[in-house]
Design a protein around this motif. Structure first.
Motif, PDB file in Angstrom:
ATOM      1  N   GLN A  13       0.827  -1.202   0.000  1.00 36.70           N
ATOM      2  CA  GLN A  13       0.000   0.000   0.000  1.00 36.70           C
ATOM      3  C   GLN A  13       0.863   1.255   0.000  1.00 36.70           C
ATOM      4  OE1 GLN A  13      -3.324  -0.023  -0.139  1.00 36.70           O
ATOM      5  NE2 GLN A  13      -4.212   1.570   1.109  1.00 36.70           N
ATOM      6  N   GLN A  16      -0.369   6.498   0.238  1.00 37.18           N
ATOM      7  CA  GLN A  16      -1.222   6.782  -0.919  1.00 37.18           C
ATOM      8  C   GLN A  16      -1.820   8.184  -0.897  1.00 37.18           C
ATOM      9  OE1 GLN A  16      -1.861   4.970  -3.634  1.00 37.18           O
ATOM     10  NE2 GLN A  16      -0.448   3.373  -2.983  1.00 37.18           N
ATOM     11  N   PRO A  26      -4.345  16.773 -11.654  1.00 37.87           N
ATOM     12  CA  PRO A  26      -4.482  15.458 -12.279  1.00 37.87           C
ATOM     13  C   PRO A  26      -4.071  15.479 -13.754  1.00 37.87           C
ATOM     14  CG  PRO A  26      -6.641  16.480 -11.923  1.00 37.87           C
ATOM     15  CD  PRO A  26      -5.622  17.466 -11.491  1.00 37.87           C
ATOM     16  N   GLU A 141     -17.394   9.627  -7.497  1.00 36.92           N
ATOM     17  CA  GLU A 141     -16.328  10.612  -7.253  1.00 36.92           C
ATOM     18  C   GLU A 141     -16.472  11.230  -5.861  1.00 36.92           C
ATOM     19  OE1 GLU A 141     -14.061   9.874  -8.891  1.00 36.92           O
ATOM     20  OE2 GLU A 141     -13.635  11.120 -10.621  1.00 36.92           O
ATOM     21  N   ASN A 143     -17.720   9.660  -3.280  1.00 39.96           N
ATOM     22  CA  ASN A 143     -17.186   8.630  -2.393  1.00 39.96           C
ATOM     23  C   ASN A 143     -15.660   8.682  -2.379  1.00 39.96           C
ATOM     24  OD1 ASN A 143     -19.044   6.913  -0.961  1.00 39.96           O
ATOM     25  ND2 ASN A 143     -19.859   6.319  -2.948  1.00 39.96           N
ATOM     26  N   ALA A 144     -15.081   8.931  -3.554  1.00 41.50           N
ATOM     27  CA  ALA A 144     -13.623   8.909  -3.670  1.00 41.50           C
ATOM     28  C   ALA A 144     -12.960  10.010  -2.835  1.00 41.50           C
ATOM     29  CB  ALA A 144     -13.201   9.030  -5.138  1.00 41.50           C
ATOM     30  N   ASN A 147     -11.623   8.516   0.173  1.00 47.22           N
ATOM     31  CA  ASN A 147     -10.744   7.336   0.137  1.00 47.22           C
ATOM     32  C   ASN A 147      -9.331   7.693   0.606  1.00 47.22           C
ATOM     33  OD1 ASN A 147      -9.274   8.416  -2.039  1.00 47.22           O
ATOM     34  ND2 ASN A 147     -10.241   7.124  -3.573  1.00 47.22           N
ATOM     35  N   VAL A 148      -8.436   6.720   0.559  1.00 45.23           N
ATOM     36  CA  VAL A 148      -7.103   6.967   1.126  1.00 45.23           C
ATOM     37  C   VAL A 148      -6.285   7.955   0.304  1.00 45.23           C
ATOM     38  CG1 VAL A 148      -6.900   4.798   2.382  1.00 45.23           C
ATOM     39  CG2 VAL A 148      -6.225   4.876  -0.019  1.00 45.23           C
ATOM     40  N   ASN A 149      -6.676   8.194  -0.938  1.00 47.90           N
ATOM     41  CA  ASN A 149      -5.919   9.142  -1.758  1.00 47.90           C
ATOM     42  C   ASN A 149      -6.258  10.591  -1.400  1.00 47.90           C
ATOM     43  OD1 ASN A 149      -6.877   6.748  -3.918  1.00 47.90           O
ATOM     44  ND2 ASN A 149      -4.688   7.093  -3.738  1.00 47.90           N
ATOM     45  N   PHE A 150      -7.545  10.881  -1.352  1.00 47.71           N
ATOM     46  CA  PHE A 150      -7.962  12.275  -1.163  1.00 47.71           C
ATOM     47  C   PHE A 150      -8.201  12.600   0.319  1.00 47.71           C
ATOM     48  CE2 PHE A 150      -9.045  11.034  -5.485  1.00 47.71           C
ATOM     49  CZ  PHE A 150      -8.351  11.994  -6.191  1.00 47.71           C
ATOM     50  N   HIS A 234     -14.053  16.116 -10.852  1.00 48.53           N
ATOM     51  CA  HIS A 234     -12.925  15.374 -10.271  1.00 48.53           C
ATOM     52  C   HIS A 234     -12.960  15.593  -8.754  1.00 48.53           C
ATOM     53  CE1 HIS A 234      -8.785  14.177  -9.421  1.00 48.53           C
ATOM     54  NE2 HIS A 234      -8.769  13.609 -10.608  1.00 48.53           N
ATOM     55  N   PRO A 235     -12.576  14.567  -7.972  1.00 48.25           N
ATOM     56  CA  PRO A 235     -12.567  14.766  -6.514  1.00 48.25           C
ATOM     57  C   PRO A 235     -11.829  16.046  -6.101  1.00 48.25           C
ATOM     58  CG  PRO A 235     -12.131  12.468  -7.003  1.00 48.25           C
ATOM     59  CD  PRO A 235     -12.201  13.185  -8.326  1.00 48.25           C
TER      60      PRO A 235
END
Lengths: 249, 490
Positions: A13, A16, A26, A141, A143-144, A147-150, A234-235
């Motif tokens: 992992q 991230q 992006p 998006e 939901n994203a 996530n661990v990225n954003f 985009h997030p």
């Protein structure tokens, strides 16, 4: 065995999360357009004609980001290639009137920080999402962003399950007639102070689904405090718009 | 024509509509002889309803029949004998007013043109009894997802019956598909189900190109298949991430989630959008793969394969996951066949329907992709099947990349559409077969557009699978089917 497996997963992992969401870009994304002042071909209306959502207007080429679905079709057909969709995600605004990109105006669209919002929600903001005809892309998006990225939770901003716990109602979709009552119920259940965020071309203007099956009365009565353009946004567009509004640097 | 897509093009004049007395026994005969109904829809022509039925033969070919009948007289229902027809008969009745005599349950599929009040007033099935209680969920759910209404009739914690009511997402897509120049419809088609943009866009493009007689080269077909498989991988990752979150396996939720980021960012590098919007256009593709990008795409596919293997191993052996998923939400092979379930939900119940293998030629014939199938039909099988499909798709993508493919290039012109034609195209999207039927009038103008997302057929699979399960297992059953609300509601 399972501990070892867990460690392997953890190792693969790595790290991230995106360190600086405010400057991250992006690469390759069709984000905020820029329109140059290169002269148009005589009597050319190609960009306007090809637009699926009537987002382009002429004389001075202008794109309405509240209608635009960022399909790049106008950029492809423009003979002098005046229109370029840059990867820049920042284009949320607190006013519908500001969602226009005009020829020769490289001005960055951003939501103005609002002192009241900043005081009320700057350290904790709970969001309740309601989809009313959203095609699942906006929802994925949104939901994203958690996530661990954003990792939007790092700012004290979170999705909550009940409108009772929410400060903001985040709407997606054109507002289908069959969701009219449910949207109103969700809003009525939210304690004040509260506000509405319109996410995606459908919620902002009807977008691709500007049809008689939509009933946009709710948005006309309760004007959004924030507009987040995209199809889907985009997030990073969502994150930046929210942070701008609540004045988080 | 698109060789990789299962497709039929017919001259409408060759397709003489039968009367109900001929058509109905023919349907019974075909289904009894092992053909599979792909779609059945109707439109209203004055007092008459014109029905189009599309079957798939055991060999994989599409066959089309038509019926014309007085809408007020209609025909005698077929759902009782062939439950897979329930959604089509309900939809025809809703859209055209066609009388379907003795149909057991003509509940509207999506309450077209109605208000929420009418939906709230529609009577749900009720089970009488002192121990029975009802649980109503929706239309708004406790997550960032689309709306739909679920009514559970329970005995204690056990679900006896689940009635699913949809229609909250109805945007009037089919009507809008007829309103404009068909060559400009791609953005709208891409949002029929926004998580299956490529599946729907390909079915649309293939049908349109067939109508215009536009021949594509193999590079274009390969480019389309490439993003279709990327979409499959990305959505299987999204589904697995959700499934893990629903059983409290957070390492899986975060790992599959971040790997999905890699998959959709790869799509974004090719076409400018994480969902593959604009990746396909009639006559070609809107994506590019220059040499510098090829290296990056290759790296991403390799990373996905390597890291997936690690998290997959943990997923399939984790006791938490197995304890929750094993035996939950079983849809038997017989039920899946009877209900006409398609896609991974069918394949996880031992029913192999995968239209990628049935196209007569094209990319998957040149580079085969192995079909995946599991017999158990429970939530665990649906999870494991998606893992197997992802692995196979990634293997295929890596294989394609070794040939240094060329994507992009100028689009072929899509000329005027031929008149009086009916085209049916079927693409295997990540959720199952995406079916688009386009019919042109004498001047080549579109007169009927039927778009069918696999969700239309699969929602009943979920309703049946959840019976006799604990109501607390509903979220994982729901997530394991992973169906589209807007794809059903249109």
């Amino acid at each position: 065995m399972s501990t070892l497996q867990a460690l392997r997963v953890r190792l693969s992992q790595g790290t991230q999360y995106i360190k600086d969401l405010r400057t991250a870009t992006p690469t390759g994304h069709h984000g905020r357009p820029v329109i140059s002042t290169a002269p148009c071909a005589t009597d050319c209306t190609a960009c306007k004609d090809v637009c699926p959502t009537n987002a382009v207007s002429l004389s001075k080429v202008t794109i309405d980001l509240g209608r635009c679905v960022f399909c790049n079709a106008c950029a492809e057909v423009c003979p002098p290639q005046k229109i370029v969709f840059t990867p820049a995600p920042q284009m949320g605004s607190d006013s519908r009137e500001k969602l226009f990109v005009r020829e020769g105006e490289p001005e960055v669209i951003r939501a103005r920080a609002n002192a009241t919002f900043s005081k009320l929600f700057g350290r904790s903001l709970k969001l309740r999402q309601v989809s009313a005809g959203g095609c699942s892309a906006c929802e994925l998006e949104l939901n994203a962003v958690a996530n661990v990225n954003f990792d939007l939770q790092r700012f004290g901003i979170e999705w909550v399950a009940s409108p009772r716990h929410a400060d903001a109602l985040v709407l997606t979709g054109p507002l289908t007639r069959t969701m009219k009552d449910a949207v109103q119920l969700a809003w009525d259940a939210m304690p004040e102070p509260r506000f509405v965020v319109a996410v995606g071309a459908c919620a902002i203007s009807g977008g691709l689904h500007d049809s008689p099956e939509a009933d946009r009365g709710f948005l006309e009565r309760v004007g959004p405090a924030l507009y987040v353009p995209g199809c889907p946004p985009h997030p990073l567009t969502f994150v930046n718009a929210i942070l701008d509004l609540i004045g988080t640097p | 024509m698109s060789d990789s897509v299962l497709l039929a093009r017919l001259d409408v004049s060759q397709l003489t509509p039968r009367g109900p007395a001929d058509w109905r026994p023919d349907v019974i005969h075909r289904l009894g002889a092992g053909q599979r109904l792909v779609t059945l829809f109707a439109r209203r022509l004055g007092d008459e309803a014109l029905l189009t039925s599309v079957f798939q033969t055991a060999a994989g070919a599409l066959e089309v029949t038509r019926a014309a009948m007085n809408a007020a007289h209609g025909y005698h229902e077929l759902t009782t004998t062939f439950p897979a027809l329930h959604c089509f008969e309900r939809e025809m009745h809703e859209q055209t007013g066609l009388r379907i005599a003795d149909h057991p349950w003509l509940k509207p599929i999506r309450f077209e043109g109605q208000e929420q009040a009418a939906m709230n007033g529609y009577p749900y099935y009720r089970i009488e009894g002192k121990e029975v209680h009802e649980v109503a969920v929706g239309p708004i759910h406790a997550g960032v997802i689309e709306p739909g209404s679920f009514r559970f009739s329970c005995m204690g914690e056990q679900v006896h019956h689940l009635e699913i009511q949809l229609g909250y997402q109805h945007r009037g897509v089919e009507r809008r598909l007829l309103g404009t120049d068909p060559r400009r419809l791609t953005p709208l088609v891409e949002t029929i189900a926004g998580d299956t943009s490529i599946g729907h866009a390909w079915a649309f493009c293939a049908a349109l190109e067939a109508l215009a007689g536009c021949e594509l080269d193999e590079h274009t077909e390969l480019a389309r298949a490439f993003v279709l498989e990327l979409e499959r991988v990305a959505m299987h990752l999204a589904g697995l991430s959700g499934l893990c979150a629903d059983v409290g396996f957070l390492q899986g939720a975060s790992s599959y989630g971040r790997l999905r980021t890699t998959a959709i960012n790869t799509t974004m590098r090719l076409c400018g959008n994480r969902f593959g919007r604009s990746a396909l256009r009639p006559g070609g593709v809107g994506l590019q793969l220059p040499p510098d990008l090829l290296e990056l795409v290759r790296k991403n596919v390799d990373l996905l394969r390597t890291d997936l293997e690690i998290i997959n191993e943990r997923f399939v052996t984790s006791r938490t996951v197995r304890h929750r998923l094993e035996g939950a939400g079983v849809l038997s092979t017989g039920q899946a066949k009877e209900l006409g379930v398609v896609g991974p939900s069918a394949r996880a119940s031992g029913v192999l329907i995968d239209t990628r293998h049935q196209a007569p030629a094209g990319v998957w014939k040149q580079r085969p992709i192995a079909p995946q199938v599991l017999p158990q039909g429970d939530c665990e099988a649906r999870g494991k099947l998606r893992i197997a499909e992802m692995n196979e798709s990634l293997r295929w993508l890596a294989e394609v990349l070794t040939s240094s493919p060329r994507f992009g290039g100028p689009k072929k012109p899509v000329g005027p559409l031929a008149g009086n034609q009916l085209v049916i195209s079927v693409v295997e999207g990540w959720r199952g077969e995406v079916v688009h039927c386009l019919e042109t009038g004498p001047g080549g103008e579109l007169i009927h557009y039927k778009a069918q997302d696999p969700s239309l057929r699969n929602w009943m699979g979920l309703a049946i699978a959840v019976r006799k399960n604990e109501i607390s297992d509903f979220p994982i059953c729901n997530k394991s089917f992973d169906l589209s609300y807007c794809g059903n509601d249109l």
